[in-house]
Design a protein around this motif. Sequence first.
Motif, PDB file in Angstrom:
ATOM      1  N   ILE A 153      10.731  23.293  30.069  1.00  0.00           N
ATOM      2  CA  ILE A 153      11.167  24.646  30.417  1.00  0.00           C
ATOM      3  C   ILE A 153      10.963  25.586  29.230  1.00  0.00           C
ATOM      4  CG2 ILE A 153      13.194  26.043  30.991  1.00  0.00           C
ATOM      5  CD1 ILE A 153      14.126  23.739  32.744  1.00  0.00           C
ATOM      6  N   GLY A 154      11.217  25.075  28.019  1.00  0.00           N
ATOM      7  CA  GLY A 154      10.960  25.877  26.830  1.00  0.00           C
ATOM      8  C   GLY A 154       9.504  26.278  26.712  1.00  0.00           C
ATOM      9  N   ARG A 155       8.582  25.360  27.052  1.00  0.00           N
ATOM     10  CA  ARG A 155       7.145  25.672  27.021  1.00  0.00           C
ATOM     11  C   ARG A 155       6.795  26.735  28.055  1.00  0.00           C
ATOM     12  NH1 ARG A 155       4.890  20.382  28.583  1.00  0.00           N
ATOM     13  NH2 ARG A 155       2.937  21.562  28.811  1.00  0.00           N
ATOM     14  N   ILE A 156       7.377  26.613  29.255  1.00  0.00           N
ATOM     15  CA  ILE A 156       7.107  27.605  30.297  1.00  0.00           C
ATOM     16  C   ILE A 156       7.572  28.991  29.839  1.00  0.00           C
ATOM     17  CG2 ILE A 156       7.710  28.334  32.649  1.00  0.00           C
ATOM     18  CD1 ILE A 156       7.944  25.360  33.379  1.00  0.00           C
ATOM     19  N   LEU A 157       8.746  29.047  29.240  1.00  0.00           N
ATOM     20  CA  LEU A 157       9.272  30.334  28.762  1.00  0.00           C
ATOM     21  C   LEU A 157       8.392  30.904  27.657  1.00  0.00           C
ATOM     22  CD1 LEU A 157      13.067  29.421  28.667  1.00  0.00           C
ATOM     23  CD2 LEU A 157      11.948  30.929  30.296  1.00  0.00           C
ATOM     24  N   GLN A 158       7.891  30.023  26.780  1.00  0.00           N
ATOM     25  CA  GLN A 158       7.042  30.483  25.690  1.00  0.00           C
ATOM     26  C   GLN A 158       5.735  31.059  26.225  1.00  0.00           C
ATOM     27  OE1 GLN A 158       7.871  30.349  22.255  1.00  0.00           O
ATOM     28  NE2 GLN A 158       6.100  31.714  22.135  1.00  0.00           N
ATOM     29  N   VAL A 159       5.128  30.360  27.197  1.00  0.00           N
ATOM     30  CA  VAL A 159       3.890  30.847  27.806  1.00  0.00           C
ATOM     31  C   VAL A 159       4.132  32.183  28.500  1.00  0.00           C
ATOM     32  CG1 VAL A 159       2.190  30.405  29.624  1.00  0.00           C
ATOM     33  CG2 VAL A 159       2.840  28.569  28.051  1.00  0.00           C
ATOM     34  N   ASP A 163       1.878  35.172  27.170  1.00  0.00           N
ATOM     35  CA  ASP A 163       0.798  35.614  28.063  1.00  0.00           C
ATOM     36  C   ASP A 163       1.190  35.266  29.498  1.00  0.00           C
ATOM     37  OD1 ASP A 163      -1.496  36.372  29.323  1.00  0.00           O
ATOM     38  OD2 ASP A 163      -2.802  34.874  28.372  1.00  0.00           O
ATOM     39  N   SER A 164       1.965  36.128  30.137  1.00  0.00           N
ATOM     40  CA  SER A 164       2.504  35.837  31.464  1.00  0.00           C
ATOM     41  C   SER A 164       1.404  35.676  32.509  1.00  0.00           C
ATOM     42  CB  SER A 164       3.469  36.943  31.905  1.00  0.00           C
ATOM     43  OG  SER A 164       2.806  38.189  31.966  1.00  0.00           O
ATOM     44  N   ALA A 165       0.211  36.226  32.232  1.00  0.00           N
ATOM     45  CA  ALA A 165      -0.882  36.116  33.203  1.00  0.00           C
ATOM     46  C   ALA A 165      -1.284  34.662  33.438  1.00  0.00           C
ATOM     47  CB  ALA A 165      -2.096  36.920  32.728  1.00  0.00           C
ATOM     48  N   GLN A 166      -1.053  33.787  32.438  1.00  0.00           N
ATOM     49  CA  GLN A 166      -1.428  32.380  32.593  1.00  0.00           C
ATOM     50  C   GLN A 166      -0.724  31.742  33.782  1.00  0.00           C
ATOM     51  OE1 GLN A 166      -1.545  29.827  29.080  1.00  0.00           O
ATOM     52  NE2 GLN A 166      -1.376  31.654  27.784  1.00  0.00           N
ATOM     53  N   LEU A 167       0.514  32.157  34.030  1.00  0.00           N
ATOM     54  CA  LEU A 167       1.285  31.561  35.125  1.00  0.00           C
ATOM     55  C   LEU A 167       0.973  32.190  36.469  1.00  0.00           C
ATOM     56  CD1 LEU A 167       4.789  31.249  33.401  1.00  0.00           C
ATOM     57  CD2 LEU A 167       2.995  29.512  33.603  1.00  0.00           C
ATOM     58  N   ASN A 168       0.154  33.245  36.464  1.00  0.00           N
ATOM     59  CA  ASN A 168      -0.160  33.929  37.714  1.00  0.00           C
ATOM     60  C   ASN A 168      -1.439  33.426  38.375  1.00  0.00           C
ATOM     61  OD1 ASN A 168       2.106  35.602  37.518  1.00  0.00           O
ATOM     62  ND2 ASN A 168       1.012  37.082  36.241  1.00  0.00           N
ATOM     63  N   VAL A 176       2.014  23.890  37.273  1.00  0.00           N
ATOM     64  CA  VAL A 176       3.251  23.996  36.503  1.00  0.00           C
ATOM     65  C   VAL A 176       4.463  23.774  37.406  1.00  0.00           C
ATOM     66  CG1 VAL A 176       3.593  26.510  36.730  1.00  0.00           C
ATOM     67  CG2 VAL A 176       4.443  25.311  34.712  1.00  0.00           C
ATOM     68  N   ARG A 177       4.393  24.248  38.648  1.00  0.00           N
ATOM     69  CA  ARG A 177       5.492  24.018  39.580  1.00  0.00           C
ATOM     70  C   ARG A 177       5.657  22.531  39.890  1.00  0.00           C
ATOM     71  NH1 ARG A 177       4.210  26.856  44.756  1.00  0.00           N
ATOM     72  NH2 ARG A 177       3.056  24.945  45.163  1.00  0.00           N
ATOM     73  N   ALA A 178       4.538  21.845  40.123  1.00  0.00           N
ATOM     74  CA  ALA A 178       4.596  20.408  40.415  1.00  0.00           C
ATOM     75  C   ALA A 178       5.157  19.630  39.231  1.00  0.00           C
ATOM     76  CB  ALA A 178       3.206  19.900  40.790  1.00  0.00           C
ATOM     77  N   GLU A 179       4.732  19.992  38.017  1.00  0.00           N
ATOM     78  CA  GLU A 179       5.237  19.298  36.831  1.00  0.00           C
ATOM     79  C   GLU A 179       6.723  19.567  36.635  1.00  0.00           C
ATOM     80  OE1 GLU A 179       2.927  20.142  33.378  1.00  0.00           O
ATOM     81  OE2 GLU A 179       1.043  19.418  34.255  1.00  0.00           O
ATOM     82  N   LEU A 180       7.152  20.799  36.891  1.00  0.00           N
ATOM     83  CA  LEU A 180       8.562  21.134  36.741  1.00  0.00           C
ATOM     84  C   LEU A 180       9.413  20.359  37.753  1.00  0.00           C
ATOM     85  CD1 LEU A 180      10.839  22.865  35.538  1.00  0.00           C
ATOM     86  CD2 LEU A 180      10.284  24.624  37.241  1.00  0.00           C
ATOM     87  N   VAL A 181       8.991  20.326  39.008  1.00  0.00           N
ATOM     88  CA  VAL A 181       9.735  19.584  40.030  1.00  0.00           C
ATOM     89  C   VAL A 181       9.824  18.105  39.649  1.00  0.00           C
ATOM     90  CG1 VAL A 181       9.698  18.812  42.441  1.00  0.00           C
ATOM     91  CG2 VAL A 181       9.212  21.202  41.878  1.00  0.00           C
ATOM     92  N   ASP A 182       8.736  17.542  39.163  1.00  0.00           N
ATOM     93  CA  ASP A 182       8.731  16.137  38.761  1.00  0.00           C
ATOM     94  C   ASP A 182       9.716  15.889  37.621  1.00  0.00           C
ATOM     95  OD1 ASP A 182       7.286  13.411  38.894  1.00  0.00           O
ATOM     96  OD2 ASP A 182       7.149  13.953  36.761  1.00  0.00           O
ATOM     97  N   LYS A 183       9.713  16.772  36.611  1.00  0.00           N
ATOM     98  CA  LYS A 183      10.614  16.601  35.479  1.00  0.00           C
ATOM     99  C   LYS A 183      12.084  16.721  35.925  1.00  0.00           C
ATOM    100  CE  LYS A 183       8.312  16.179  31.460  1.00  0.00           C
ATOM    101  NZ  LYS A 183       6.990  15.850  31.986  1.00  0.00           N
TER     102      LYS A 183
END
Length: 316
Positions: A153-159, A163-168, A176-183
């Motif tokens: 979650i810290g990595r997601i917040l840092q990204v 550069d918020s465009a990376q998550l778009n 990233v959603r699949a990895e977050l759900v798995d974690k």
Amino acid sequence: MTQLVCPEFDAFEAALYGVQGKYVLRSRQYRDWRLKMIDLDGAAIMLGKEGASTAYSGTGMPGYFNIFVPLSAQQYTIVNGHAFDADTIGWMSPERMFHIVAERAASWLTVAIAAPLVVRWCQSHADEFDLASLSDNFVCTGRGPVPALRSMIGRILQVERDDSAQLNFPNAAIVVRAELVDKVLRAVLDGNDRSLRYRIVQRHRWILDRALELLNSMPEGPILVDDLCAATGASERTIRNVFHHYLGMSPHRYLMLYRMHRIRSAILNAGPAATVSEICGRFGVWDFGRFAQLYCHYFGVIPSRTLGTRLSVKSS
């Protein structure tokens, strides 16, 4: 990322994602309420910073599972009667009641996950975990999985900050959603060892849920501990133990705070002819001076100031 700064707890409460419930302030507010949210289309990360010590009772919204992780004051946080530490998380199922007590103003993170994502993950991992427990609320501790979840979650917040465009990008968002759900689910299920955690008796949970339902359904008027006993069929001692265990305070204190919040709401919605004395009287307040002191202690202003501000806003 959505960011909100709320001078009052009401706006903060209304903005929470994936849950619905009510705050009761346990202390006077001393800072703004702050909320950040990253929506990953089916999974949302929220970071909250509360402005006072609180007791929150609520349910997961239909169709959403939630986890709760305190980021500060972990040792002063109690969820469903369980004390927390840095490696403890709470799991909330849809439409299941939960209770969070923060004895100090705390910061926390939550992840809300849409039910279809949880179902899909469970179908892929049915041979690895006992998945039946996900249908109920529980608290668990995972010394390995929880730090790994925090780190991701810290990595997601840092990204998002850099550069918020990376998550778009659509494919990046899916990954990233699949990895977050798995974690999240691995942290919850790896730590859910029922032989190591204390199980609250189901009747006690029902008693508290029924008592709070009574409070929410009663019209204006005094509410006494005897009313809670009558509605739940429990003794005063049992009611007292349940409130201390789940909400961190006696039923007498909770009723006092709950009544104060209801009076504040009535004042905020008062008509032009209303008076503070008349409103307080409807709720069974007989010592206006003592009540005004308590009201000022928790809300920072005397009741008449709240009424005056409300009426001036209505007339403008």
